[in-house]
Design a protein around this motif. Structure first.
Motif, PDB file in Angstrom:
ATOM      1  N   MET A  77       0.833  -1.209   0.000  1.00  0.00           N
ATOM      2  CA  MET A  77       0.000   0.000   0.000  1.00  0.00           C
ATOM      3  C   MET A  77       0.868   1.260   0.000  1.00  0.00           C
ATOM      4  O   MET A  77       0.555   2.233  -0.690  1.00  0.00           O
ATOM      5  CB  MET A  77      -0.913   0.015   1.227  1.00  0.00           C
ATOM      6  CG  MET A  77      -1.994  -1.024   1.210  1.00  0.00           C
ATOM      7  SD  MET A  77      -2.945  -0.910   2.741  1.00  0.00           S
ATOM      8  CE  MET A  77      -3.303  -2.619   3.021  1.00  0.00           C
ATOM      9  N   LYS A  84      -6.276   0.591  -0.416  1.00  0.00           N
ATOM     10  CA  LYS A  84      -6.297   0.735   1.040  1.00  0.00           C
ATOM     11  C   LYS A  84      -7.729   0.721   1.563  1.00  0.00           C
ATOM     12  O   LYS A  84      -8.043   1.373   2.542  1.00  0.00           O
ATOM     13  CB  LYS A  84      -5.622   2.054   1.444  1.00  0.00           C
ATOM     14  CG  LYS A  84      -4.207   2.204   0.992  1.00  0.00           C
ATOM     15  CD  LYS A  84      -3.725   3.634   1.189  1.00  0.00           C
ATOM     16  CE  LYS A  84      -2.354   3.867   0.638  1.00  0.00           C
ATOM     17  NZ  LYS A  84      -2.290   3.950  -0.813  1.00  0.00           N
ATOM     18  N   LEU A  89      -8.153  -3.647   4.865  1.00  0.00           N
ATOM     19  CA  LEU A  89      -7.561  -3.342   6.169  1.00  0.00           C
ATOM     20  C   LEU A  89      -8.152  -4.225   7.271  1.00  0.00           C
ATOM     21  O   LEU A  89      -7.433  -4.677   8.170  1.00  0.00           O
ATOM     22  CB  LEU A  89      -7.747  -1.864   6.499  1.00  0.00           C
ATOM     23  CG  LEU A  89      -6.998  -0.895   5.574  1.00  0.00           C
ATOM     24  CD1 LEU A  89      -7.412   0.540   5.877  1.00  0.00           C
ATOM     25  CD2 LEU A  89      -5.504  -1.074   5.687  1.00  0.00           C
TER      26      LEU A  89
END
Length: 108
Positions: A77, A84, A89
């Motif tokens: 990233m 992202k 995540l």
């Protein structure tokens, strides 16, 4: 933290380096990035083998790959502008929880 987990952490950090290094080898067509990547790969395996002298193979291998996957994903990233998004995540967070669970909850 005992020495086996220190070896494992170092092995995982080496895995991150060689995984990112693969990107720079351009399919193993660039000599020096390839040489550096292969050296770090070997070091990663040596450190993993040292950790496995004490830790169960499943715990060591899952933690090693988890450390490498999380670090590589995060650096991807940062260095390569990879996505992202929240789902990505969250999944990385689940890997972290899994590795911590193996460290603190699993019997060695």
């Amino acid at each position: 933290m005992n020495s086996a987990w220190i070896y494992l952490l170092l092995a995982g950090l080496c895995e991150i380096v060689w995984a990112i290094g693969l990107k720079y080898t351009d399919g193993f067509s660039k000599l020096w990035p390839t040489v550096g990547t292969v050296i770090v790969m070997i070091l990663s395996f040596i450190l993993l083998a040292q950790a496995m002298r004490t830790l169960p193979v499943g715990t060591a291998y899952a933690s090693w790959t988890g450390i490498g996957a999380v670090g590589t994903a995060i650096l991807g990233m940062v260095l390569f502008n990879e996505p992202k998004d929240l789902v990505r995540l969250a999944c990385i967070g689940l890997i972290i929880v899994g590795v911590l669970g193996l460290k603190f909850l699993a019997k060695e």
